[in-house]
Design a protein around this motif. Sequence first.
Motif, PDB file in Angstrom:
ATOM      1  N   VAL A  38     -31.084 -15.944   7.439  1.00  0.00           N
ATOM      2  CA  VAL A  38     -29.840 -15.175   7.544  1.00  0.00           C
ATOM      3  C   VAL A  38     -29.891 -13.948   6.636  1.00  0.00           C
ATOM      4  O   VAL A  38     -29.538 -12.832   7.038  1.00  0.00           O
ATOM      5  N   THR A  39     -30.366 -14.142   5.408  1.00  0.00           N
ATOM      6  CA  THR A  39     -30.462 -13.039   4.449  1.00  0.00           C
ATOM      7  C   THR A  39     -31.433 -11.971   4.937  1.00  0.00           C
ATOM      8  O   THR A  39     -31.160 -10.768   4.838  1.00  0.00           O
ATOM      9  N   LEU A  40     -32.564 -12.412   5.478  1.00  0.00           N
ATOM     10  CA  LEU A  40     -33.560 -11.468   5.980  1.00  0.00           C
ATOM     11  C   LEU A  40     -33.024 -10.685   7.173  1.00  0.00           C
ATOM     12  O   LEU A  40     -33.222  -9.464   7.268  1.00  0.00           O
ATOM     13  N   LYS A  41     -32.328 -11.364   8.073  1.00  0.00           N
ATOM     14  CA  LYS A  41     -31.767 -10.686   9.249  1.00  0.00           C
ATOM     15  C   LYS A  41     -30.754  -9.626   8.822  1.00  0.00           C
ATOM     16  O   LYS A  41     -30.701  -8.539   9.404  1.00  0.00           O
ATOM     17  N   LYS A  42     -29.964  -9.912   7.808  1.00  0.00           N
ATOM     18  CA  LYS A  42     -28.983  -8.938   7.319  1.00  0.00           C
ATOM     19  C   LYS A  42     -29.692  -7.703   6.778  1.00  0.00           C
ATOM     20  O   LYS A  42     -29.275  -6.568   7.030  1.00  0.00           O
ATOM     21  N   ALA A  43     -30.769  -7.928   6.029  1.00  0.00           N
ATOM     22  CA  ALA A  43     -31.520  -6.805   5.461  1.00  0.00           C
ATOM     23  C   ALA A  43     -32.117  -5.938   6.568  1.00  0.00           C
ATOM     24  O   ALA A  43     -32.069  -4.710   6.503  1.00  0.00           O
ATOM     25  N   ASN A  58     -32.476  -2.193   5.363  1.00  0.00           N
ATOM     26  CA  ASN A  58     -32.899  -2.364   3.971  1.00  0.00           C
ATOM     27  C   ASN A  58     -34.332  -2.893   3.997  1.00  0.00           C
ATOM     28  O   ASN A  58     -34.588  -4.076   3.799  1.00  0.00           O
ATOM     29  N   ILE A  59     -35.261  -1.984   4.269  1.00  0.00           N
ATOM     30  CA  ILE A  59     -36.646  -2.391   4.497  1.00  0.00           C
ATOM     31  C   ILE A  59     -37.284  -2.974   3.244  1.00  0.00           C
ATOM     32  O   ILE A  59     -37.992  -3.991   3.311  1.00  0.00           O
ATOM     33  N   GLU A  60     -37.035  -2.350   2.083  1.00  0.00           N
ATOM     34  CA  GLU A  60     -37.634  -2.866   0.850  1.00  0.00           C
ATOM     35  C   GLU A  60     -37.204  -4.306   0.597  1.00  0.00           C
ATOM     36  O   GLU A  60     -38.026  -5.170   0.283  1.00  0.00           O
ATOM     37  N   GLY A  61     -35.911  -4.557   0.750  1.00  0.00           N
ATOM     38  CA  GLY A  61     -35.412  -5.916   0.558  1.00  0.00           C
ATOM     39  C   GLY A  61     -35.980  -6.878   1.589  1.00  0.00           C
ATOM     40  O   GLY A  61     -36.344  -8.017   1.260  1.00  0.00           O
ATOM     41  N   ALA A  62     -36.083  -6.417   2.827  1.00  0.00           N
ATOM     42  CA  ALA A  62     -36.612  -7.264   3.898  1.00  0.00           C
ATOM     43  C   ALA A  62     -38.062  -7.640   3.638  1.00  0.00           C
ATOM     44  O   ALA A  62     -38.471  -8.786   3.858  1.00  0.00           O
ATOM     45  N   LEU A  63     -38.849  -6.689   3.151  1.00  0.00           N
ATOM     46  CA  LEU A  63     -40.269  -6.960   2.892  1.00  0.00           C
ATOM     47  C   LEU A  63     -40.440  -8.049   1.841  1.00  0.00           C
ATOM     48  O   LEU A  63     -41.303  -8.928   1.967  1.00  0.00           O
ATOM     49  N   LEU A  64     -39.630  -8.012   0.813  1.00  0.00           N
ATOM     50  CA  LEU A  64     -39.689  -9.043  -0.219  1.00  0.00           C
ATOM     51  C   LEU A  64     -39.305 -10.410   0.342  1.00  0.00           C
ATOM     52  O   LEU A  64     -39.953 -11.428   0.056  1.00  0.00           O
ATOM     53  N   GLN A  65     -38.261 -10.424   1.154  1.00  0.00           N
ATOM     54  CA  GLN A  65     -37.789 -11.681   1.724  1.00  0.00           C
ATOM     55  C   GLN A  65     -38.767 -12.253   2.751  1.00  0.00           C
ATOM     56  O   GLN A  65     -38.901 -13.472   2.886  1.00  0.00           O
TER      57      GLN A  65
END
Length: 215
Positions: free
Chosen positions: A98-103, A108-115
């Motif tokens: 869910v968190t990754l889909k929101k990013a 929010n690519i930087e956040g998505a890459l980490l997740q």
Amino acid sequence: MGAIRFEEYAPLGDFIMKSFERDQAAIEVRFPKVDGAYATAFRGKLAIVKQLEGTLVLTEEQKKATVELYAEADVVNNELNFLSAYFKDAGLPTDAIVTLKKALTRNNIEGALLQMKGLTDYIVANQTVLVDEGMAADFPTKLEDYRVSMAAKNTLQNSVLNARKTLVNENRGQYKELYAFIANIAKKGRLIFAGTVVEDEYNITKIVGRMRAKQ
């Protein structure tokens, strides 16, 4: 609407300049300092900022990377819907998905890459039960491939953003001086043409709103 972005100064200046060149004589009647010399100075400052902005035009490679980056993000987002179903069927928590889909949805690519990295590790740790529910055995590998590909495209995209930050920091005074011209003319134009259809041509908030609506 939020603060005016530095990349909006030049196009905003163009909009104001077009109206000002038409109305300069009328404005000068009530505000004599806004004369031909003032118009020339404004025109010169706008040209300087436009020249600065011209050095930050996206290359074709950067444009392609941006398009492909968001296309890949959409593909990953769609695949996560299936992964979420496998997680639920296996009795695993879906919070990370869910968190990754929101990013991804918010770009929010930087956040998505980490997740994505953390999620891939979790999938590998629970791969047996997830494969039993229907997940492809190579899904973790594909997700990692997407992460690496997206990271490379994001770096390329960010190169122009980083260049903009440097340019603005080094030339902040030029941008501020241009905005001083814009704000002064806009204020006087609204006074002169208050209550007429021309008034909106000097309303910075409305001009920027129209500019963003076209993006």
